[in-house]
Motif scaffolding. Structure first.
Motif, short mmCIF file in Angstrom:
data_model
loop_
_atom_site.label_atom_id
_atom_site.label_comp_id
_atom_site.label_asym_id
_atom_site.label_seq_id
_atom_site.Cartn_x
_atom_site.Cartn_y
_atom_site.Cartn_z
N ASP A 101 -15.00 -0.07 7.68
CA ASP A 101 -14.29 1.15 8.06
C ASP A 101 -14.32 1.36 9.57
O ASP A 101 -15.29 0.98 10.25
N SER A 131 0.83 -1.20 0.00
CA SER A 131 0.00 0.00 0.00
C SER A 131 0.87 1.25 0.00
O SER A 131 2.04 1.23 0.41
N GLU A 146 -4.41 1.57 -1.78
CA GLU A 146 -4.87 0.89 -0.57
C GLU A 146 -5.22 -0.56 -0.89
O GLU A 146 -6.12 -0.81 -1.70
N ARG A 147 -4.43 -1.48 -0.30
CA ARG A 147 -4.69 -2.92 -0.47
C ARG A 147 -4.79 -3.32 -1.95
O ARG A 147 -5.65 -4.09 -2.35
N GLU A 152 -12.41 1.89 -1.00
CA GLU A 152 -10.94 1.89 -1.01
C GLU A 152 -10.45 2.85 -2.09
O GLU A 152 -11.05 2.97 -3.17
N TRP A 198 -4.94 5.08 3.95
CA TRP A 198 -5.79 5.17 5.14
C TRP A 198 -5.37 6.33 6.06
O TRP A 198 -5.49 6.25 7.28
N ASN A 231 -15.39 -2.07 -1.84
CA ASN A 231 -15.06 -3.43 -1.42
C ASN A 231 -16.23 -3.90 -0.56
O ASN A 231 -16.39 -3.51 0.60
#
Length: 703
Positions: A234, A29, A212-213, A208, A34, A221
């Motif tokens: 979240d 990431s 991120e990921r 997302e 985040w 997601n």
């Protein structure tokens, strides 16, 4: 006066959904994913995205919860959002047409399930949305199937907004809903006067952003509720008021605010908790409580409460001790526990499937009428409690995506649980109280148990695969055991201290941020300084289905005798034999106490090793007749290798992994050989079996 033109409205782009095959992220990431690492100087522990304000009332007779929810969500993206997605997890238990039950039928045919109960008429559950409003506008919703599940599944709803949420703006939804709990089958539900209320409210999916990921652009997601999967949400704040019959005991995520209010036979409790991503609660009649307290460096004072039914009163004190011990261990080895409460719930008899579930600051465990020290039920009581508490770190604070990368929660948690039990010197005592009385109490080391269930010979799926796209429920189960085994071997390769530093860094960097397996890999590489070992195991096991099976193929021993020819003069075989015999005779006279295999000539011992799987670092130990041993490392890509040793004594045995550190090796029985046959092992097993049978027959005679 000329009319004023209306302001142009920017078009709202349709945001894609994370695909059904999302798993095993390879790209770390972005550094500021985040909101970046939490330093402790921020006003809140997490970068809160959502706020839930819920008022709910339990109809105990119907096991139904009516709720009013105000959901406030922040759009973190740089563009407007015109639709949002809600998880309606409880609809997995609406009928047999859900994704959950459809997969259950297939997967349990090739494996196992934690719950096997069949729901009958009047025992099904689900969530009914009475209304969803944005301001004064009533919104419509449709059920969608992001993973291609059956059209009858209703666990994900798309809600189209009356007004888009601008970049950086907030959305407020007012939702009226009715949640019907199912009879306990898996994870949630009722039994008698016991109600575990989990997965019970409409919960918004995760938006997302790029970096991120593994996401390369904003995406939702929001997977269906699968049979083998859990949750992802979240961080935010929950403010929940719960109204229940006044004779019911209540426990919930978070801190109870003030004094409960009672009126007309009902009592209302208000719980608030920030920096979590889920909320669950229990309401049960006839329950008791046992309270304790814990304090550790860097943590606030923690009020620990165990809620239990009368039939499992013997579990209360052991559960409290295991919980406070876990608070100490996880805080010391990963990072301080950040919350002020911990609630432990023991489900009643016949509701075992409600046990073993985790939520932030709240979990369910197993119950026993009596926990007998030094027996299997003490181990199981402690292990389940420690495991469910540990989820508070890997699922709760680190908040990995359990849908897509279950190894980051179930697997890493299983590994850390076994480390704690190892530190306590607590193995698996394979004995009941009766067997212990009879003096038969064998003990199995925890990681040995994990290895036994890890399906190391023929793994069907990579560890990094998502939770539901697996051959069977048994293959999903190896996420626990094979991850624990892989991490055990990684610890042996990196060193205990090095790995502990890496995990502390992983926690510090990724708490409250949703890491991926690529983020875990990057931290392990960086902090350990041994990227080769980290990469090798991740490629073999997280991203692949490799197996390791190294074996001792043979030991060849020969005496190194003189060759024909002396001083450059030709010599026939008969003369050579006489010269050798003369040297032997002279040596024996000079060494009258020598052993039979000692003499004037050295021995050459050649050990052959082979591998039928992936390369792994191995230590080969060769034992010689004079009592000494020599060690050599085998750590290359060769499928076989020979190692020769020349010296005054000959090899009598050889063994790969003599210190029993390589648990990933699928077959440990072929790791050693002796030059001569040795029946001691088989005699030992025969003696043990005979002793067990003798004990059994003696027991029969006494009945």
């Amino acid at each position: 006066m000329a009319p004023v033109a209306a302001a142009a409205v920017a078009p709202v782009a349709e945001l894609p959904l994370a695909p059904a095959d999302a798993a095993a992220v390879r790209v770390p990431s972005a550094p500021m994913a985040w909101g970046g690492p939490r330093t402790g100087s921020e006003p809140t522990l997490s970068d809160r995205v959502v706020d839930y304000r819920i008022s709910a009332e339990l109809d105990a007779g119907k096991h139904a919860v009516s709720g009013k929810e105000r959901l406030i969500w922040r759009n973190r993206s740089e563009g407007p959002v015109g639709s949002v997605y809600l998880h309606l997890y409880l609809n997995a238990f609406r009928n047999e047409g859900s994704t959950f039950f459809t997969e259950r039928r297939v997967l349990t045919a090739h494996g196992r399930s934690r719950g096997v109960a069949s729901l009958k008429k009047g025992e099904w559950g689900g969530i009914d949305l009475a209304s969803v409003k944005q301001g004064d506008s009533a919104l419509k919703w449709t059920f969608v199937h992001p993973d291609g599940g059956p059209a009858s599944d209703q666990t994900v709803a798309r809600v189209d907004l009356a007004q888009p949420v601008p970049a950086g703006g907030t959305l407020t939804l007012d939702i009226d809903f009715l949640s019907q709990l199912p009879r306990v089958v898996e994870r949630t539900g009722w039994w008698g006067d016991f109600n575990l209320v989990a997965q019970w409210f409409p919960k918004i999916g995760v938006l997302e952003l790029a970096g991120e990921r593994g996401a390369t652009a904003p995406r939702w997601n929001v997977h269906e509720f699968h049979f083998n999967s859990e949750f992802y949400a979240d961080f935010g704040r929950f403010d929940v008021s719960l109204t229940v019959p006044s004779d019911y005991t209540v426990g919930a995520v978070g801190e109870l605010q003030g004094t409960a209010r009672s009126s007309g036979g009902k009592t209302t409790y208000r719980y608030v908790q920030g920096d979590v991503h889920d909320f669950a609660w229990v309401a049960a009649k006839g329950y008791r409580s046992l309270d304790g307290h814990w304090q550790g460096p860097g943590s606030p004072p923690v009020a620990v409460r165990v809620l239990y039914p009368p039939e499992y009163a013997g579990s209360a004190a052991p559960q409290l001790k295991a919980s406070t011990d876990a608070l100490t261990y996880f805080s010391d080895t990963l990072g301080p526990y950040p919350y002020r409460t911990l609630t432990v719930v023991v489900p009643p008899y016949n509701a075992e499937e409600a046990g073993g579930m985790e939520y932030p600051t709240f979990f369910t465990t197993e119950g026993y009428a009596r926990v007998e020290p030094g027996t299997l039920n003490q181990y199981m009581s402690d292990f389940v409690t420690i495991h469910e508490f540990g989820h508070g770190y890997f699922y709760g604070i680190l908040a990995s995506n359990e849908f897509e990368e279950p190894m980051l929660d179930e697997g890493l948690n299983e590994y850390w649980d076994q480390r704690m039990l190892r530190a306590r010197r607590q193995g698996i005592v394979l004995a009941t109280p009766l067997l212990k009385t009879l003096g038969f109490a064998p003990e199995l080391e925890g990681f040995a148990m994990e290895r036994a269930g890890a399906q190391l010979s023929q793994p069907a799926d990579p560890l990094g695969q998502n939770a539901w796209n697996r051959l069977s429920s048994s293959s999903y189960g190896t996420v626990y055991s094979r991850t624990a085994t892989m991490m055990h071997d990684l610890e042996e390769r990196l060193g205990k201290a090095s790995l502990e530093r890496a995990f502390k860094a992983y926690y510090a960097r990724w708490k409250f941020r949703h890491p991926s397996v690529a983020d875990l890999r990057a931290v392990l590489e960086e902090v350990s300084g041994q990227p080769r070992e980290v990469d090798r195991l991740f490629e073999q096991y997280v991203y692949g289905t490799a197996h390791i099976d190294d074996r001792l193929a043979g030991i060849d021993v020969e005496e190194v005798l003189p060759v024909a020819g002396k001083g450059g003069v030709a010599e026939d075989s008969q003369s050579l034999a006489k010269r050798i015999a003369a040297q032997r005779e002279a040596w024996r006279k000079a060494h009258p106490n020598a052993k039979p295999d000692e003499g004037p000539f050295p021995w050459r011992s050649t050990v052959t090793v082979m591998r039928a799987g992936a390369p792994a670092p191995q230590l080969l130990r060769v034992n010689f007749s004079d009592g000494h041993h020599q060690d050599v490392r085998w750590d290359d890509e060769r499928r076989w290798a020979r190692f020769s040793f020349t010296g005054p004594s000959k090899a009598v045995s050889a063994e790969l992994d003599p210190e029993r550190k390589a648990y990933l090796d699928a077959d440990k029985l072929n790791d050693s050989r002796t030059v001569r046959a040795d029946g001691s092992a088989s005699r030992r097993w025969s003696a043990d079996a005979a002793a067990l049978l003798q004990t059994f027959y003696t027991l029969l005679e006494t009945l």
